[in-house]
Design a protein around this motif. Structure first.
Motif, mmCIF file in Angstrom:
data_model
loop_
_atom_site.group_PDB
_atom_site.id
_atom_site.type_symbol
_atom_site.label_atom_id
_atom_site.label_comp_id
_atom_site.label_asym_id
_atom_site.label_seq_id
_atom_site.Cartn_x
_atom_site.Cartn_y
_atom_site.Cartn_z
ATOM 1 N N SER A 28 0.827 -1.206 0.000
ATOM 2 C CA SER A 28 0.000 0.000 0.000
ATOM 3 C C SER A 28 0.861 1.256 0.000
ATOM 4 O O SER A 28 0.507 2.257 -0.640
ATOM 5 C CB SER A 28 -0.956 -0.005 1.187
ATOM 6 O OG SER A 28 -0.229 0.015 2.396
ATOM 7 N N LEU A 29 2.010 1.228 0.695
ATOM 8 C CA LEU A 29 2.910 2.376 0.649
ATOM 9 C C LEU A 29 3.508 2.578 -0.746
ATOM 10 O O LEU A 29 3.618 3.713 -1.215
ATOM 11 C CB LEU A 29 4.031 2.210 1.676
ATOM 12 C CG LEU A 29 3.631 2.387 3.137
ATOM 13 C CD1 LEU A 29 4.800 2.073 4.044
ATOM 14 C CD2 LEU A 29 3.112 3.782 3.383
ATOM 15 N N GLY A 31 2.063 1.658 -3.523
ATOM 16 C CA GLY A 31 0.957 2.160 -4.338
ATOM 17 C C GLY A 31 0.733 3.641 -4.123
ATOM 18 O O GLY A 31 0.477 4.392 -5.073
ATOM 19 N N GLY A 32 0.834 4.086 -2.881
ATOM 20 C CA GLY A 32 0.721 5.513 -2.597
ATOM 21 C C GLY A 32 1.847 6.308 -3.217
ATOM 22 O O GLY A 32 1.655 7.438 -3.669
ATOM 23 N N LEU A 33 3.031 5.703 -3.261
ATOM 24 C CA LEU A 33 4.167 6.358 -3.893
ATOM 25 C C LEU A 33 3.951 6.507 -5.391
ATOM 26 O O LEU A 33 4.295 7.534 -5.981
ATOM 27 C CB LEU A 33 5.437 5.559 -3.617
ATOM 28 C CG LEU A 33 6.758 6.163 -4.044
ATOM 29 C CD1 LEU A 33 7.018 7.441 -3.264
ATOM 30 C CD2 LEU A 33 7.870 5.166 -3.812
ATOM 31 N N VAL A 35 1.031 6.762 -6.880
ATOM 32 C CA VAL A 35 0.016 7.802 -7.055
ATOM 33 C C VAL A 35 0.626 9.186 -6.842
ATOM 34 O O VAL A 35 0.339 10.123 -7.584
ATOM 35 C CB VAL A 35 -1.166 7.555 -6.091
ATOM 36 C CG1 VAL A 35 -2.107 8.740 -6.051
ATOM 37 C CG2 VAL A 35 -1.918 6.302 -6.513
ATOM 38 N N ALA A 36 1.500 9.304 -5.839
ATOM 39 C CA ALA A 36 2.125 10.600 -5.568
ATOM 40 C C ALA A 36 3.085 10.999 -6.671
ATOM 41 O O ALA A 36 3.296 12.193 -6.914
ATOM 42 C CB ALA A 36 2.848 10.553 -4.224
ATOM 43 N N SER A 37 3.681 10.026 -7.347
ATOM 44 C CA SER A 37 4.651 10.365 -8.390
ATOM 45 C C SER A 37 3.978 10.827 -9.673
ATOM 46 O O SER A 37 4.675 11.281 -10.593
ATOM 47 C CB SER A 37 5.548 9.169 -8.681
ATOM 48 O OG SER A 37 4.820 8.147 -9.305
ATOM 49 N N GLN A 38 2.691 10.748 -9.773
ATOM 50 C CA GLN A 38 1.992 11.237 -10.956
ATOM 51 C C GLN A 38 2.012 12.762 -11.017
ATOM 52 O O GLN A 38 1.823 13.335 -12.078
ATOM 53 C CB GLN A 38 0.540 10.750 -10.966
ATOM 54 C CG GLN A 38 0.413 9.249 -11.068
ATOM 55 C CD GLN A 38 0.985 8.705 -12.354
ATOM 56 O OE1 GLN A 38 0.784 9.276 -13.416
ATOM 57 N NE2 GLN A 38 1.696 7.610 -12.246
ATOM 58 N N GLN A 39 2.243 13.385 -9.893
ATOM 59 C CA GLN A 39 2.349 14.841 -9.875
ATOM 60 C C GLN A 39 3.778 15.219 -10.230
ATOM 61 O O GLN A 39 4.737 14.670 -9.717
ATOM 62 C CB GLN A 39 1.988 15.383 -8.500
ATOM 63 C CG GLN A 39 0.572 15.044 -8.095
ATOM 64 C CD GLN A 39 0.293 15.423 -6.654
ATOM 65 O OE1 GLN A 39 1.167 15.886 -5.961
ATOM 66 N NE2 GLN A 39 -0.922 15.212 -6.231
#
Length: 50
Positions: A28-29, A31-33, A35-39
């Motif tokens: 999950s961490l 996956g969050g990374l 998602v955050a890297s899309q910015q």
């Protein structure tokens, strides 16, 4: 979302699969990374980690 987490916790306790908990947390961490890297602002900092 809270219901899913409580169901997952109940499953892990009942089946005695507590060794799966660190794997789920790491995935999950990561996956969050992703998602955050899309910015674009965060992407340069995250790419340097790998």
């Amino acid at each position: 979302m809270i219901e899913f987490i409580t169901d997952l916790w109940a499953f892990l306790r009942m089946r005695k699969k507590m060794w799966l908990l660190p794997i789920i947390i790491i995935l999950s961490l990561l996956g969050g990374l992703v998602v955050a890297s899309q910015q674009s602002a965060l992407a340069t900092f995250i790419y340097t980690l790998f």
